[in-house]
Write a protein that holds these residues in place. Structure first.
Motif, PDB file in Angstrom:
ATOM      1  N   THR A 204       0.796  -1.228   0.000  1.00 44.00           N
ATOM      2  CA  THR A 204       0.000   0.000   0.000  1.00 44.00           C
ATOM      3  C   THR A 204       0.829   1.280   0.000  1.00 44.00           C
ATOM      4  O   THR A 204       0.277   2.368  -0.129  1.00 44.00           O
ATOM      5  N   THR A 205       2.149   1.171   0.135  1.00 42.39           N
ATOM      6  CA  THR A 205       3.024   2.345   0.077  1.00 42.39           C
ATOM      7  C   THR A 205       4.236   2.015  -0.788  1.00 42.39           C
ATOM      8  O   THR A 205       4.701   0.866  -0.798  1.00 42.39           O
ATOM      9  N   ARG A 270       9.826  -3.132  -4.274  1.00 42.46           N
ATOM     10  CA  ARG A 270       8.696  -2.658  -3.487  1.00 42.46           C
ATOM     11  C   ARG A 270       7.907  -1.610  -4.266  1.00 42.46           C
ATOM     12  O   ARG A 270       6.673  -1.576  -4.207  1.00 42.46           O
ATOM     13  N   VAL A 271       8.606  -0.758  -4.997  1.00 43.71           N
ATOM     14  CA  VAL A 271       7.910   0.227  -5.831  1.00 43.71           C
ATOM     15  C   VAL A 271       7.024  -0.477  -6.848  1.00 43.71           C
ATOM     16  O   VAL A 271       5.877  -0.089  -7.085  1.00 43.71           O
ATOM     17  N   LEU A 272       7.547  -1.541  -7.455  1.00 38.60           N
ATOM     18  CA  LEU A 272       6.762  -2.286  -8.441  1.00 38.60           C
ATOM     19  C   LEU A 272       5.542  -2.948  -7.790  1.00 38.60           C
ATOM     20  O   LEU A 272       4.477  -3.033  -8.404  1.00 38.60           O
ATOM     21  N   ARG A 273       5.685  -3.404  -6.568  1.00 37.69           N
ATOM     22  CA  ARG A 273       4.536  -3.982  -5.863  1.00 37.69           C
ATOM     23  C   ARG A 273       3.480  -2.915  -5.584  1.00 37.69           C
ATOM     24  O   ARG A 273       2.280  -3.181  -5.608  1.00 37.69           O
ATOM     25  N   TYR A 274       3.941  -1.690  -5.327  1.00 34.81           N
ATOM     26  CA  TYR A 274       2.990  -0.587  -5.145  1.00 34.81           C
ATOM     27  C   TYR A 274       2.321  -0.220  -6.473  1.00 34.81           C
ATOM     28  O   TYR A 274       1.129   0.091  -6.513  1.00 34.81           O
ATOM     29  N   VAL A 275       3.078  -0.278  -7.560  1.00 30.36           N
ATOM     30  CA  VAL A 275       2.499  -0.048  -8.883  1.00 30.36           C
ATOM     31  C   VAL A 275       1.419  -1.080  -9.166  1.00 30.36           C
ATOM     32  O   VAL A 275       0.352  -0.757  -9.715  1.00 30.36           O
ATOM     33  N   GLN A 276       1.662  -2.340  -8.790  1.00 28.20           N
ATOM     34  CA  GLN A 276       0.648  -3.379  -8.948  1.00 28.20           C
ATOM     35  C   GLN A 276      -0.618  -3.032  -8.161  1.00 28.20           C
ATOM     36  O   GLN A 276      -1.739  -3.238  -8.626  1.00 28.20           O
ATOM     37  N   TYR A 277      -0.442  -2.475  -6.973  1.00 28.74           N
ATOM     38  CA  TYR A 277      -1.577  -2.117  -6.110  1.00 28.74           C
ATOM     39  C   TYR A 277      -2.384  -0.959  -6.694  1.00 28.74           C
ATOM     40  O   TYR A 277      -3.607  -0.904  -6.546  1.00 28.74           O
ATOM     41  N   THR A 278      -1.726  -0.031  -7.381  1.00 36.10           N
ATOM     42  CA  THR A 278      -2.389   1.193  -7.879  1.00 36.10           C
ATOM     43  C   THR A 278      -2.479   1.227  -9.400  1.00 36.10           C
ATOM     44  O   THR A 278      -2.643   2.298  -9.980  1.00 36.10           O
ATOM     45  N   ASP A 424       4.885  17.338   1.266  1.00 36.57           N
ATOM     46  CA  ASP A 424       5.620  16.434   2.151  1.00 36.57           C
ATOM     47  C   ASP A 424       5.893  15.102   1.481  1.00 36.57           C
ATOM     48  O   ASP A 424       6.928  14.467   1.726  1.00 36.57           O
ATOM     49  N   ILE A 425       4.992  14.668   0.622  1.00 40.30           N
ATOM     50  CA  ILE A 425       5.123  13.369  -0.043  1.00 40.30           C
ATOM     51  C   ILE A 425       6.286  13.348  -1.040  1.00 40.30           C
ATOM     52  O   ILE A 425       6.750  12.277  -1.436  1.00 40.30           O
ATOM     53  N   PHE A 426       6.796  14.528  -1.416  1.00 36.47           N
ATOM     54  CA  PHE A 426       7.895  14.595  -2.378  1.00 36.47           C
ATOM     55  C   PHE A 426       9.263  14.697  -1.710  1.00 36.47           C
ATOM     56  O   PHE A 426      10.276  14.832  -2.408  1.00 36.47           O
ATOM     57  N   THR A 427       9.323  14.655  -0.381  1.00 38.48           N
ATOM     58  CA  THR A 427      10.588  14.836   0.306  1.00 38.48           C
ATOM     59  C   THR A 427      10.986  13.659   1.194  1.00 38.48           C
ATOM     60  O   THR A 427      12.128  13.562   1.612  1.00 38.48           O
ATOM     61  N   LYS A 428      10.047  12.771   1.490  1.00 39.14           N
ATOM     62  CA  LYS A 428      10.350  11.654   2.384  1.00 39.14           C
ATOM     63  C   LYS A 428       9.298  10.568   2.236  1.00 39.14           C
ATOM     64  O   LYS A 428       8.184  10.848   1.774  1.00 39.14           O
ATOM     65  N   PRO A 429       9.622   9.329   2.587  1.00 41.20           N
ATOM     66  CA  PRO A 429       8.592   8.275   2.567  1.00 41.20           C
ATOM     67  C   PRO A 429       7.632   8.475   3.724  1.00 41.20           C
ATOM     68  O   PRO A 429       8.041   8.707   4.865  1.00 41.20           O
ATOM     69  N   LEU A 430       6.348   8.360   3.456  1.00 45.46           N
ATOM     70  CA  LEU A 430       5.328   8.613   4.471  1.00 45.46           C
ATOM     71  C   LEU A 430       4.606   7.322   4.835  1.00 45.46           C
ATOM     72  O   LEU A 430       4.432   6.441   3.983  1.00 45.46           O
ATOM     73  N   PRO A 431       4.163   7.207   6.087  1.00 41.46           N
ATOM     74  CA  PRO A 431       3.345   6.032   6.463  1.00 41.46           C
ATOM     75  C   PRO A 431       1.965   6.130   5.842  1.00 41.46           C
ATOM     76  O   PRO A 431       1.562   7.187   5.352  1.00 41.46           O
ATOM     77  N   LEU A 432       1.240   5.032   5.896  1.00 41.13           N
ATOM     78  CA  LEU A 432      -0.083   4.979   5.283  1.00 41.13           C
ATOM     79  C   LEU A 432      -1.061   5.922   5.987  1.00 41.13           C
ATOM     80  O   LEU A 432      -1.924   6.522   5.349  1.00 41.13           O
ATOM     81  N   THR A 433      -0.939   6.084   7.298  1.00 45.99           N
ATOM     82  CA  THR A 433      -1.837   6.968   8.045  1.00 45.99           C
ATOM     83  C   THR A 433      -1.045   8.091   8.712  1.00 45.99           C
ATOM     84  O   THR A 433       0.147   7.976   8.935  1.00 45.99           O
TER      85      THR A 433
END
Length: 433
Positions: A204-205, A270-278, A424-433
């Protein structure tokens, strides 16, 4: 037909680009400096041929070009054309120069980088966007498009592909009136197939919020794996055209292309797994009566473990639509969080200036200065208070660049809380919530 002379200046840097003499052009059309391709077209008003532009091809599509899809979606007519005989089959016996060699510059052959042609008349406005053999036509009058196609057909073998639906790997749909959705599902599935991950488990991330990549962790990849790493990462870069949330992590893994290691390859997977999710999601653009440009700027101070450089990011909205975004490691080390935030703020300001210039060329009026939101109160004060100048000598150019636009009331800089900071999403990895 009347002909004029034209000094072509770059929208971004305003540098004049002339070959030493006037460029012949049809007075009914104007030119805008955007990513380009070789093009030759005809004037709708007089059917005369516009001058051929020999240019170098640049990037296919960038995030900042998304304005062309949504700005006129509600009341404009969008069509897609294809020139069937652009690429000729055959062998070249002559030496071919991609650019005119020094000392042999032909003043009749311009060196402009133009692919957007604009026709403005009282009853109609047409934009003609050319990339190699692919053309997008936007017209305020539906009856003008068949006439333009007919005149193009007299010079080239033109194929009318109908309503814009697929352009440079981007799928375009219009689920409701006045809206467009941009997707890259087909290209995303191709990347997953190339990596052998079509049936991977989605996540999911795109990156774990606790993960910190380093250039020395893990073992170097084999030559074959390193080649695949670079190929997949290069493909992910193009996915960021419609996947803004991939920008930071893709920028991060791009920093290790010279010597990728096992943790970097795991991050790409992991990025590819997120691409699969979205994979079925897209960038939704809606028509809006608002013409306000608003931007969000942020920085992650000293976040890079290898060299302690900061990562800056910004997002620019036209009305309610995201049209420009960026995640990039800063070129120098910042000595404070305020310095890194101000550098990011200056980069966002430069991008706003370019977007404003492009909108002016398109004839889109701006009745209010753009608003730039920053979550660092020190950087916000710096932009408006000249008494802080003594503290900014190490970033003096950025200080004066932003300060000048604020003092002329060409830009408003406002404070926003970190929890509401879009960039903020363009400067660091963020948690889901």
């Amino acid at each position: 037909m009347q002909r004029g002379t034209l000094d072509v200046s770059c929208c971004r840097c305003s540098d004049s680009q002339r070959a030493g003499a006037a460029v012949p052009w049809c007075a009914n059309w104007e030119q805008a400096c955007v990513p380009s391709s070789d093009s030759l077209t005809t004037c709708l008003a007089c059917s005369d041929t516009i001058a051929t532009f020999y240019v170098s091809t640049s990037a296919a599509t960038t995030g900042s070009s998304n304005w062309s899809y949504h700005s006129f979606a509600s009341r404009w007519h969008i069509r897609q054309l294809d020139i069937q005989n652009v690429f000729l089959n055959g062998f070249l016996d002559e030496e071919v120069y991609m650019r005119q060699p020094p000392g042999f510059v032909d003043s009749n052959k311009p060196v402009t980088d133009t692919s957007l042609f604009v026709l403005r008349r009282k009853e109609v406005t047409i934009y003609l966007l050319v990339y190699l053999d692919d053309i997008i036509v936007l017209s305020s009058l539906s009856s003008a498009i068949p006439r333009l196609i007919s005149q193009l057909w007299s010079e080239f073998s033109v194929k009318d592909l109908g309503v814009l639906h697929y352009f440079l790997g981007i799928e375009i749909s219009s689920p409701t009136s006045g809206s467009l959705v941009l997707r890259q599902r087909k290209y995303a599935l191709y990347l997953l197939a190339q990596a052998g991950m079509l049936k991977c488990t989605p996540v999911t991330t795109p990156m774990a919020s606790s993960e910190r990549l380093c250039s020395t962790d893990g073992d170097p990849l084999s030559s074959e794996e390193a080649t695949q790493y670079r190929s997949i990462v290069g493909g992910l870069q193009y996915l960021t055209v419609t996947w803004p949330d991939l920008s930071f992590v893709v920028n991060k893994v791009c920093q290790y292309l010279h010597e990728p290691r096992t943790p970097h390859w795991s991050a790409v997977k992991r990025v590819l797994r997120y691409v699969q999710y979205t994979v079925d999601t897209g960038l939704h653009l809606r028509s809006s009566s608002s013409t306000l440009l608003s931007a969000f700027s942020d920085a992650d101070w000293a976040g890079n473990i290898d060299d302690r450089r900061s990562t800056g990011g910004h997002a620019i909205f036209y009305g309610g639509n995201l049209i420009v975004w960026s995640a990039r490691k800063q070129s120098t080390v910042s000595r404070s969080s305020t310095e890194s935030e101000y550098k990011a703020l200056a980069n966002a300001t430069a991008e706003l200036v370019w977007v404003q210039s492009l909108l002016r060329e398109l004839g889109v009026a701006q009745d209010r200065p753009p608003v730039l939101w920053c979550d660092n109160i020190g950087a916000t004060y710096l932009s408006s208070n000249p008494f802080f100048h003594a503290r900014t000598k190490h970033i003096e150019v950025d200080f004066h660049f932003v300060r000048e636009r604020v003092s002329r009331k060409q830009l408003q800089i406002r404070f926003i809380s970190s929890k509401d900071q879009v960039a903020d999403i363009f400067t660091k990895p963020l948690p889901l919530t």
